[in-house]
Design a protein around this motif. Structure first.
Motif, PDB file in Angstrom:
ATOM      1  N   TYR A 194     -12.425   4.893   1.589  1.00 35.62           N
ATOM      2  CA  TYR A 194     -12.002   4.089   0.447  1.00 35.62           C
ATOM      3  C   TYR A 194     -11.123   4.888  -0.498  1.00 35.62           C
ATOM      4  CZ  TYR A 194     -15.622   0.630   1.617  1.00 35.62           C
ATOM      5  OH  TYR A 194     -16.378  -0.322   2.245  1.00 35.62           O
ATOM      6  N   VAL A 195     -10.171   4.195  -1.099  1.00 37.95           N
ATOM      7  CA  VAL A 195      -9.430   4.732  -2.230  1.00 37.95           C
ATOM      8  C   VAL A 195      -9.851   3.902  -3.430  1.00 37.95           C
ATOM      9  CG1 VAL A 195      -7.162   5.168  -3.240  1.00 37.95           C
ATOM     10  CG2 VAL A 195      -7.511   5.444  -0.771  1.00 37.95           C
ATOM     11  N   ALA A 196     -10.329   4.560  -4.485  1.00 37.67           N
ATOM     12  CA  ALA A 196     -10.953   3.868  -5.612  1.00 37.67           C
ATOM     13  C   ALA A 196     -10.243   4.192  -6.926  1.00 37.67           C
ATOM     14  CB  ALA A 196     -12.424   4.277  -5.711  1.00 37.67           C
ATOM     15  N   PHE A 197     -10.247   3.208  -7.827  1.00 39.81           N
ATOM     16  CA  PHE A 197      -9.658   3.385  -9.153  1.00 39.81           C
ATOM     17  C   PHE A 197     -10.640   2.880 -10.206  1.00 39.81           C
ATOM     18  CE2 PHE A 197      -6.229   3.045  -6.134  1.00 39.81           C
ATOM     19  CZ  PHE A 197      -5.422   4.125  -6.487  1.00 39.81           C
ATOM     20  N   PHE A 198     -10.677   3.568 -11.336  1.00 39.67           N
ATOM     21  CA  PHE A 198     -11.680   3.281 -12.358  1.00 39.67           C
ATOM     22  C   PHE A 198     -11.047   3.207 -13.745  1.00 39.67           C
ATOM     23  CE2 PHE A 198     -13.166   6.369  -9.177  1.00 39.67           C
ATOM     24  CZ  PHE A 198     -14.030   5.554  -8.448  1.00 39.67           C
ATOM     25  N   ALA A 199     -11.592   2.327 -14.579  1.00 38.46           N
ATOM     26  CA  ALA A 199     -11.154   2.209 -15.973  1.00 38.46           C
ATOM     27  C   ALA A 199     -12.178   1.361 -16.712  1.00 38.46           C
ATOM     28  CB  ALA A 199      -9.772   1.581 -16.066  1.00 38.46           C
ATOM     29  N   GLU A 200     -12.075   1.330 -18.033  1.00 37.07           N
ATOM     30  CA  GLU A 200     -12.941   0.426 -18.781  1.00 37.07           C
ATOM     31  C   GLU A 200     -12.564  -1.024 -18.498  1.00 37.07           C
ATOM     32  OE1 GLU A 200     -13.065   1.244 -22.907  1.00 37.07           O
ATOM     33  OE2 GLU A 200     -14.069   3.182 -22.683  1.00 37.07           O
ATOM     34  N   HIS A 201     -11.255  -1.238 -18.354  1.00 37.72           N
ATOM     35  CA  HIS A 201     -10.793  -2.593 -18.031  1.00 37.72           C
ATOM     36  C   HIS A 201      -9.695  -2.519 -16.990  1.00 37.72           C
ATOM     37  CE1 HIS A 201      -9.681  -6.801 -18.484  1.00 37.72           C
ATOM     38  NE2 HIS A 201      -8.426  -6.408 -18.548  1.00 37.72           N
ATOM     39  N   LEU A 202      -9.798  -3.329 -15.938  1.00 33.04           N
ATOM     40  CA  LEU A 202      -8.790  -3.403 -14.890  1.00 33.04           C
ATOM     41  C   LEU A 202      -8.344  -4.850 -14.728  1.00 33.04           C
ATOM     42  CD1 LEU A 202     -10.312  -1.104 -12.114  1.00 33.04           C
ATOM     43  CD2 LEU A 202      -8.180  -0.679 -13.350  1.00 33.04           C
ATOM     44  N   THR A 203      -7.034  -5.060 -14.664  1.00 33.53           N
ATOM     45  CA  THR A 203      -6.484  -6.381 -14.403  1.00 33.53           C
ATOM     46  C   THR A 203      -5.736  -6.322 -13.075  1.00 33.53           C
ATOM     47  OG1 THR A 203      -6.244  -6.878 -16.765  1.00 33.53           O
ATOM     48  CG2 THR A 203      -4.967  -8.214 -15.220  1.00 33.53           C
ATOM     49  N   LEU A 204      -6.126  -7.173 -12.146  1.00 37.71           N
ATOM     50  CA  LEU A 204      -5.536  -7.167 -10.811  1.00 37.71           C
ATOM     51  C   LEU A 204      -4.784  -8.467 -10.563  1.00 37.71           C
ATOM     52  CD1 LEU A 204      -8.650  -5.906  -8.817  1.00 37.71           C
ATOM     53  CD2 LEU A 204      -6.823  -4.512  -9.802  1.00 37.71           C
ATOM     54  N   ASP A 205      -3.718  -8.377  -9.779  1.00 43.95           N
ATOM     55  CA  ASP A 205      -3.046  -9.584  -9.296  1.00 43.95           C
ATOM     56  C   ASP A 205      -2.786  -9.398  -7.811  1.00 43.95           C
ATOM     57  OD1 ASP A 205      -0.189  -8.576  -8.801  1.00 43.95           O
ATOM     58  OD2 ASP A 205      -0.523  -7.973 -10.877  1.00 43.95           O
ATOM     59  N   ALA A 206      -2.460 -10.506  -7.140  1.00 46.88           N
ATOM     60  CA  ALA A 206      -2.332 -10.466  -5.681  1.00 46.88           C
ATOM     61  C   ALA A 206      -1.295  -9.442  -5.238  1.00 46.88           C
ATOM     62  CB  ALA A 206      -1.979 -11.854  -5.155  1.00 46.88           C
ATOM     63  N   GLY A 207      -0.143  -9.411  -5.909  1.00 49.68           N
ATOM     64  CA  GLY A 207       0.911  -8.486  -5.511  1.00 49.68           C
ATOM     65  C   GLY A 207       0.487  -7.036  -5.618  1.00 49.68           C
ATOM     66  N   SER A 208      -0.119  -6.675  -6.742  1.00 51.48           N
ATOM     67  CA  SER A 208      -0.509  -5.281  -6.935  1.00 51.48           C
ATOM     68  C   SER A 208      -1.624  -4.888  -5.984  1.00 51.48           C
ATOM     69  CB  SER A 208      -0.951  -5.041  -8.386  1.00 51.48           C
ATOM     70  OG  SER A 208      -2.146  -5.741  -8.690  1.00 51.48           O
ATOM     71  N   VAL A 209      -2.552  -5.792  -5.716  1.00 54.29           N
ATOM     72  CA  VAL A 209      -3.660  -5.486  -4.807  1.00 54.29           C
ATOM     73  C   VAL A 209      -3.137  -5.217  -3.399  1.00 54.29           C
ATOM     74  CG1 VAL A 209      -5.675  -6.454  -3.649  1.00 54.29           C
ATOM     75  CG2 VAL A 209      -5.449  -6.660  -6.119  1.00 54.29           C
ATOM     76  N   ILE A 210      -2.216  -6.047  -2.933  1.00 48.15           N
ATOM     77  CA  ILE A 210      -1.655  -5.853  -1.591  1.00 48.15           C
ATOM     78  C   ILE A 210      -0.889  -4.536  -1.522  1.00 48.15           C
ATOM     79  CG2 ILE A 210       0.026  -6.741   0.065  1.00 48.15           C
ATOM     80  CD1 ILE A 210      -0.781  -9.574  -0.895  1.00 48.15           C
ATOM     81  N   ASP A 211      -0.071  -4.268  -2.529  1.00 48.29           N
ATOM     82  CA  ASP A 211       0.705  -3.024  -2.550  1.00 48.29           C
ATOM     83  C   ASP A 211      -0.205  -1.803  -2.560  1.00 48.29           C
ATOM     84  OD1 ASP A 211       3.036  -4.468  -2.563  1.00 48.29           O
ATOM     85  OD2 ASP A 211       3.366  -4.298  -4.731  1.00 48.29           O
ATOM     86  N   GLN A 212      -1.245  -1.856  -3.378  1.00 48.68           N
ATOM     87  CA  GLN A 212      -2.149  -0.712  -3.488  1.00 48.68           C
ATOM     88  C   GLN A 212      -2.947  -0.508  -2.203  1.00 48.68           C
ATOM     89  OE1 GLN A 212      -1.700   1.260  -6.010  1.00 48.68           O
ATOM     90  NE2 GLN A 212      -0.298  -0.252  -6.852  1.00 48.68           N
ATOM     91  N   HIS A 213      -3.250  -1.607  -1.515  1.00 50.88           N
ATOM     92  CA  HIS A 213      -3.990  -1.485  -0.258  1.00 50.88           C
ATOM     93  C   HIS A 213      -3.132  -0.790   0.793  1.00 50.88           C
ATOM     94  CE1 HIS A 213      -7.562  -3.666   1.848  1.00 50.88           C
ATOM     95  NE2 HIS A 213      -7.557  -2.375   2.070  1.00 50.88           N
ATOM     96  N   VAL A 214      -1.852  -1.153   0.847  1.00 54.43           N
ATOM     97  CA  VAL A 214      -0.929  -0.503   1.781  1.00 54.43           C
ATOM     98  C   VAL A 214      -0.818   0.982   1.457  1.00 54.43           C
ATOM     99  CG1 VAL A 214       1.476  -0.370   2.531  1.00 54.43           C
ATOM    100  CG2 VAL A 214       0.380  -2.605   2.249  1.00 54.43           C
ATOM    101  N   GLU A 215      -0.692   1.310   0.177  1.00 49.78           N
ATOM    102  CA  GLU A 215      -0.590   2.707  -0.236  1.00 49.78           C
ATOM    103  C   GLU A 215      -1.874   3.470   0.100  1.00 49.78           C
ATOM    104  OE1 GLU A 215       1.915   4.441  -1.456  1.00 49.78           O
ATOM    105  OE2 GLU A 215       3.285   2.744  -1.394  1.00 49.78           O
ATOM    106  N   SER A 216      -3.024   2.809  -0.018  1.00 52.48           N
ATOM    107  CA  SER A 216      -4.303   3.450   0.302  1.00 52.48           C
ATOM    108  C   SER A 216      -4.360   3.844   1.770  1.00 52.48           C
ATOM    109  CB  SER A 216      -5.465   2.499  -0.031  1.00 52.48           C
ATOM    110  OG  SER A 216      -5.526   2.228  -1.421  1.00 52.48           O
ATOM    111  N   CYS A 217      -3.857   2.969   2.636  1.00 55.51           N
ATOM    112  CA  CYS A 217      -3.815   3.300   4.068  1.00 55.51           C
ATOM    113  C   CYS A 217      -2.936   4.514   4.311  1.00 55.51           C
ATOM    114  CB  CYS A 217      -3.305   2.106   4.865  1.00 55.51           C
ATOM    115  SG  CYS A 217      -4.437   0.686   4.894  1.00 55.51           S
ATOM    116  N   GLN A 218      -1.820   4.599   3.591  1.00 58.21           N
ATOM    117  CA  GLN A 218      -0.910   5.738   3.764  1.00 58.21           C
ATOM    118  C   GLN A 218      -1.574   7.030   3.317  1.00 58.21           C
ATOM    119  OE1 GLN A 218       2.268   5.709   5.240  1.00 58.21           O
ATOM    120  NE2 GLN A 218       1.745   7.891   5.221  1.00 58.21           N
ATOM    121  N   ILE A 219      -2.355   6.956   2.234  1.00 56.08           N
ATOM    122  CA  ILE A 219      -3.077   8.146   1.757  1.00 56.08           C
ATOM    123  C   ILE A 219      -4.020   8.664   2.833  1.00 56.08           C
ATOM    124  CG2 ILE A 219      -4.887   8.902   0.154  1.00 56.08           C
ATOM    125  CD1 ILE A 219      -3.536   7.188  -1.977  1.00 56.08           C
ATOM    126  N   MET A 220      -4.756   7.761   3.468  1.00 54.99           N
ATOM    127  CA  MET A 220      -5.690   8.174   4.512  1.00 54.99           C
ATOM    128  C   MET A 220      -4.956   8.767   5.711  1.00 54.99           C
ATOM    129  SD  MET A 220      -8.793   7.856   3.624  1.00 54.99           S
ATOM    130  CE  MET A 220     -10.019   6.926   2.700  1.00 54.99           C
TER     131      MET A 220
END
Length: 213
Positions: free
Chosen positions: A109-135
């Motif tokens: 897993y690649v995880a991100f933390f904050a007091e408040h997080l706002t997600l949208d479909a575009g950012s979630v998909i982009d971040q998931h792709v980037e997470s795979c690249q990190i691994m």
């Protein structure tokens, strides 16, 4: 990635002991928690480790939770139906974790933390792709550490590159002004250095390690 999500911290967890009964566990490979790293990692894994280990085997949907701290929230907006929410009793921060499944190795897993997080479909998909690249990058680093200390020579790299482009030994020899015997010797020595069983595997490994493209 952290800046894009407006997160305060990140962590990368990989599964160790894959394939061994009752030996699987999540290990924190990277993080920027600072002096609270061990405490935060232990709190997160203490609450969610078994859930995360099971989830990555069944689904690649992100998991989120809202922390129990004052004002700690997570807003997934239109992406809400495509995430799994967890309930946290002890974590003071909100978080989102992106599962990555690459095969026998590289799951985690690649995880991100904050007091408040706002997600949208575009950012979630982009971040998931980037997470795979990190691994995949971490796997490449592991392989590079395991490569024998003797690095590939320029001639070995050149022969591998041309072989990877689909050239046969005769074509490589003509291109580099070498004999076919010498080309095969370079490809053979490169295969040994890369701890590969054949030329095809050596080419694939050389690509992953960044020797050739």
């Amino acid at each position: 990635m952290q800046k894009s999500l407006k997160a305060r911290n990140f962590a990368v967890f990989r599964i160790s002991g894959a394939g061994l009964p009752n030996k699987r566990k999540l290990v924190c490979e990277l993080e920027n928690w600072g002096p609270n790293a061990v405490e935060n990692s232990n709190r997160l894994l203490g609450e969610f480790e078994e859930t995360l280990l099971d989830h990555v085997e069944m689904s690649l949907l992100p998991l989120v939770w809202s922390g129990n701290g004052s004002g700690s929230t997570i807003d997934a907006g239109e992406f809400t139906p495509l995430i799994r929410r967890l309930e946290s009793a002890v974590l003071p921060f909100s978080g989102v974790v992106f599962p990555v499944r690459l095969g026998a190795l590289g799951n985690g897993y690649v995880a991100f933390f904050a007091e408040h997080l706002t997600l949208d479909a575009g950012s979630v998909i982009d971040q998931h792709v980037e997470s795979c690249q990190i691994m995949m990058d971490l796997l490449a680093l592991d392989e590079r550490r395991n490569v024998p200390a003797e690095s590939l020579s320029e001639r070995e790299i050149a022969c591998l590159q041309l072989a990877g482009d689909g050239r046969i030994s005769e074509e490589i020899a003509e291109k580099l002004g070498l004999s076919v015997h010498t080309v095969n010797a370079y490809l053979g020595s490169a295969t040994i250095k890369l701890d590969s069983v054949n030329r095809i595997q050596a080419i694939a490994k050389a690509i992953r390690l960044g020797y050739i493209t």
